[in-house]
Design an enzyme around this catalytic site. Sequence first.
Site, short mmCIF file in Angstrom:
data_model
loop_
_atom_site.label_atom_id
_atom_site.label_comp_id
_atom_site.label_asym_id
_atom_site.label_seq_id
_atom_site.Cartn_x
_atom_site.Cartn_y
_atom_site.Cartn_z
N LYS A 1 0.84 -1.20 0.00
CA LYS A 1 0.00 0.00 0.00
C LYS A 1 0.87 1.25 0.00
CE LYS A 1 -3.63 1.99 2.99
NZ LYS A 1 -4.44 1.71 4.21
N SER B 1 -9.12 2.93 3.09
CA SER B 1 -7.89 3.32 2.41
C SER B 1 -7.04 2.20 1.85
CB SER B 1 -7.03 4.20 3.34
OG SER B 1 -6.51 3.45 4.40
N SER C 1 -9.39 0.29 7.96
CA SER C 1 -8.96 0.23 6.56
C SER C 1 -8.34 -1.09 6.11
CB SER C 1 -7.98 1.37 6.26
OG SER C 1 -8.67 2.59 6.27
#
Length: 474
Positions: free
Chosen positions: A86, A161, A185
């Site tokens: 990420k 996210s 998230s």
Amino acid sequence: MTLPAPRARVHAFTDDALADHDAVGLAEEIRAGRVSAAEAVDAAIARVEVLQPELNGMSCADFDRARARATRPGSGFFAGVPTFVKDNSDVQGLPTQQGCSAYVGIPAKADGDFAAMFFGTGVIGLGKTQLSEFGFSASAEFANADPVRNPWHTGYSSGASSAGSAAFVAGGAVPIAHANDGGGSIRIPAGCNGLIGLKPTRGRVPQDKLIREMPLRIVADGVVSRSVRDTAAFLRESEKHYRNLKMPPIGDVRGPGGKRLRIALIVDSIGDLRTDPEVVDVVRAAAKQLEGLGHHVEEIAVPVPDYFIDDFLAYWSLLASFMLTTGKRTFGPTFRRELTDNLSKGLAKHGVRQAWRLPLTLGRLGASKQVSRRFFADYDAVLTPVLAKPTPELGWLNPAQPYEVIIDRLVQLVNFTPLQNATGDPAISLPLGTSVDGLPIGVQLATGWGREARLLEVAYELEEAVGFARIQDA
């Protein structure tokens, strides 16, 4: 990039080197020599190239290095398995953009602590996945750019996210990918995309410096996956690289446990926050499944004070204020605060207004650990929704809207997951239902500090008893 018209069930599963293997299965294929790491990486890149124009899950590619590394895969358990990190964690040679277009990211000089551990398990990074700006929103949407889209239906959000990672795992680009969770998230994108998403106990998994230095470490790193065994194997392999001696080990969890648990059921959140009936039905059905498996389930009212949401929002806003105030020092000289979105700006202003109450906020959030310990002296686990509503359509949380609109909608949607970020307890999202719109609905199971093994055992049990819907079978 202009995304095509929304459509249902966009995936890249096909009869290539990846097939429909999970990460454990693909690693076994590579070890046995039936598939090479190079073939797996090439197949994953081909799938990303199919999905990226539809889902917009990737923030930057690292295909050339991935192909080079696949010629000499390491010796870790997941050796040769393609993945993504990420884009709020450092990867050597790649910028860390934080989902934000207000600055030009500088390539990291070294892998962050999480990526170093993750790559140490043998996975091969294909690049980085997209997130909402600084991870603040529960939907990876942008004021002046294309959103991350949900592969189950591309007119809907892919969740909070870790959205890019979840979209690519659900869509078949890679079997497992990095996610992290500061308010849900890991769990929210897992729920929206029909995946398994376990937020580990605070301090369980190595984290980058920026996260470690928070006044209250609400963020936890982990993965999203398509199988319980992948999540269990990730945590097992992570412990080989970093073992927190202050908490019980997870160990090698490979199936259901024998102990029958006392599980609290909560369907509505704090104050007047009510859960959508469609979500309630899914959570109650999960409770019945657990009862049928021999667990005792008891419905209770939420044992969290009404001021919790205000405290969590005040702390979340403090982080936004820090990000925007120190932007040039934290992200580099190109940072321009005025280019951040309305949610970031609004949170930062709220953080300034609430700064006077910071000692009280931190004190009460910190004390939630003690409340949790007392609760889990009576119950082994708690079953709740992941989100209070089904997955929203894209646009509902678009950050071009006024801050007051966005934050009201976020509070209505995200009111179950933040508690474990405050307490530090582990929680898992499991795909146990489907909405009338054909999108997955996640159910959350949480337990006490350091008890991830308990969550994995119950998750295995539900996976065997119920089965989880797969996008390629829909």
